[in-house]
Design a protein around this motif. Structure first.
Motif, short mmCIF file in Angstrom:
data_model
loop_
_atom_site.label_atom_id
_atom_site.label_comp_id
_atom_site.label_asym_id
_atom_site.label_seq_id
_atom_site.Cartn_x
_atom_site.Cartn_y
_atom_site.Cartn_z
N LEU A 184 0.85 -1.18 0.00
CA LEU A 184 0.00 0.00 0.00
C LEU A 184 0.88 1.24 0.00
O LEU A 184 1.83 1.34 0.79
N LEU A 185 0.57 2.18 -0.89
CA LEU A 185 1.32 3.43 -0.98
C LEU A 185 0.36 4.59 -1.09
O LEU A 185 -0.69 4.48 -1.74
N THR A 186 0.70 5.72 -0.50
CA THR A 186 -0.01 6.94 -0.82
C THR A 186 0.49 7.44 -2.18
O THR A 186 1.55 7.00 -2.66
N PHE A 187 -0.24 8.35 -2.79
CA PHE A 187 0.24 8.91 -4.05
C PHE A 187 1.55 9.67 -3.83
O PHE A 187 2.44 9.65 -4.68
N ALA A 188 1.66 10.33 -2.69
CA ALA A 188 2.91 11.05 -2.39
C ALA A 188 4.08 10.08 -2.30
O ALA A 188 5.19 10.36 -2.80
N GLU A 189 3.87 8.92 -1.68
CA GLU A 189 4.93 7.93 -1.57
C GLU A 189 5.29 7.35 -2.94
O GLU A 189 6.48 7.12 -3.24
N ALA A 190 4.28 7.13 -3.78
CA ALA A 190 4.55 6.63 -5.12
C ALA A 190 5.38 7.63 -5.92
O ALA A 190 6.36 7.26 -6.60
N VAL A 191 5.03 8.90 -5.83
CA VAL A 191 5.79 9.94 -6.54
C VAL A 191 7.21 10.02 -5.99
O VAL A 191 8.17 10.19 -6.74
N ALA A 192 7.36 9.86 -4.69
CA ALA A 192 8.70 9.90 -4.09
C ALA A 192 9.56 8.74 -4.60
O ALA A 192 10.77 8.91 -4.83
N GLU A 193 8.96 7.57 -4.80
CA GLU A 193 9.72 6.45 -5.34
C GLU A 193 10.12 6.71 -6.79
O GLU A 193 11.23 6.34 -7.22
#
Length: 276
Positions: A184-193
C-alpha cells in the motif's frame, strides 16, 4: 490453438496491448478491437460490433473510458448478448476495484450466458508513465486530490498475465479476481519512489477536489472525462481499496510486481526526463 480469433478490445491500450503481445507469443491469432483497427471497433457505434466478432471464440472486454460512465451498462449488456448469439462463450471483463458503479456492468456480462471472468484492477502503475500523470511527473510537481489515502497500485503487466490465463484456461471461468500490488502506498509515496528512481526532485501536493476539477475544466478537458476523474477521486480513492489481496499470487503462482521495480525500470527508459 484453434483457427479462430481472440478479440482484444482496447488492444492498443495499457492492458490490451500487453495481452495481445502475450497471446501472439503463444501462437494465438489476435484481432485488435479499436477505432483505428481493421475492422474498426467503436463502443459508440454498434454497427462496428458484428464485423469485429466474425470468427471470434474469446474476447477480452475493456470498456472505454470506464465501466462507471453513463451508457456503459447498456453497452456491456448489448455487446455481451450479441457475442453469445454469435457463438462466443468466453468473455473476460476488465473492471475497477471498488467501483460500485461498474458492478452493474459486471452483472450484465455475468447474466449473458457467457463463460465469464471478472478482473477488478487497482490503480495502474502505468498511469504515472503512459497516460494521465506522465506530464505532471515530467514537470516535477504532481497535484492530485488524495492526501493520506493509500492505494495498492498494480502493474498492467500482472493484469495482462492474469487476463491471458483467464482467456485460455477453463479453471478461471466464473471467478472474480481483485488484483493488487504487494504494498500500500499513498500517491505522495509513489511519486517519491519515482523521484528516487529518476534521480531528480519530483514533488507532490494534495489539492481540494473542487479545485482539481475546476482546473481540468479550465484546461478544456471534455466534460465526460472530468466527471470520470471526479468520480474516481471522490468515490473510489476514498480508502475503500486500502487493502491487499492474494489473487495475483493465487493465479500466477508468484508475487505481484513491486512499484519500486516498475519505477526503476521505467526511469531507465527516459520517459520521465524533464520536459523541454
Amino acid at each position: 490453438m484453434s483457427g479462430k480469433v481472440t478479440l482484444v478490445l482496447g488492444g492498443t491500450g495499457k492492458t490490451g496491448r500487453r495481452i495481445a503481445e502475450r497471446l501472439r507469443a503463444k501462437g494465438v491469432t489476435v484481432r485488435i478491437g479499436a477505432r483505428s483497427a481493421t475492422p474498426s471497433f467503436d463502443w459508440n457505434d454498434e454497427t462496428t460490433w458484428a464485423p469485429a466478432l466474425e470468427n471470434v471464440e474469446r474476447i477480452y472486454v475493456s470498456y472505454q473510458p470506464d465501466l462507471a460512465v453513463p451508457g456503459a451498462v447498456e453497452a456491456i449488456r448489448r455487446f455481451s448478448a450479441l457475442a453469445v448469439r454469435s457463438g462466443i462463450k468466453r468473455l473476460v471483463l476488465l473492471s475497477g476495484r471498488g467501483e460500485d458503479a461498474a458492478q452493474a456492468a459486471e452483472r450484465e456480462l455475468q447474466a449473458s450466458g457467457a463463460d465469464w471472468t471478472i478482473i477488478r484492477g487497482s490503480w495502474f502503475f502505468e498511469n504515472f508513465s503512459e497516460a494521465f500523470l506522465m506530464d505532471a511527473v515530467r514537470s516535477g510537481m504532481v497535484y492530485l486530490p488524495p492526501d493520506a489515502v493509500t492505494e495498492p497500485f498494480v502493474s498492467a503487466d500482472d493484469i495482462a498475465d492474469v487476463a491471458v490465463l483467464a482467456l485460455l484456461d477453463d479453471a478461471h471461468v466464473g471467478k472474480i479476481y481483485e488484483l493488487t500490488g504487494p504494498r500500500l502506498l499513498t500517491f505522495a509515496e509513489a511519486v517519491a519512489e519515482i523521484a528516487a528512481a529518476s534521480g531528480r526532485p519530483i514533488g507532490y501536493r494534495s489539492v481540494p477536489l473542487a479545485d482539481f476539477v475546476a482546473q481540468m475544466r479550465a484546461e478544456g478537458l471534455p466534460d465526460d472525462y472530468v466527471e470520470l476523474i471526479r468520480y474516481l477521486f471522490s468515490s473510489v480513492l476514498d480508502g475503500r481499496n486500502s487493502s491487499l489481496t492474494s489473487d495475483i499470487e493465487h493465479v500466477l503462482l508468484r508475487r505481484p510486481r513491486d512499484f519500486a521495480v516498475y519505477a526503476r525500470e521505467t526511469a531507465a527508459t527516459g520517459v520521465w526526463s524533464i520536459a523541454a
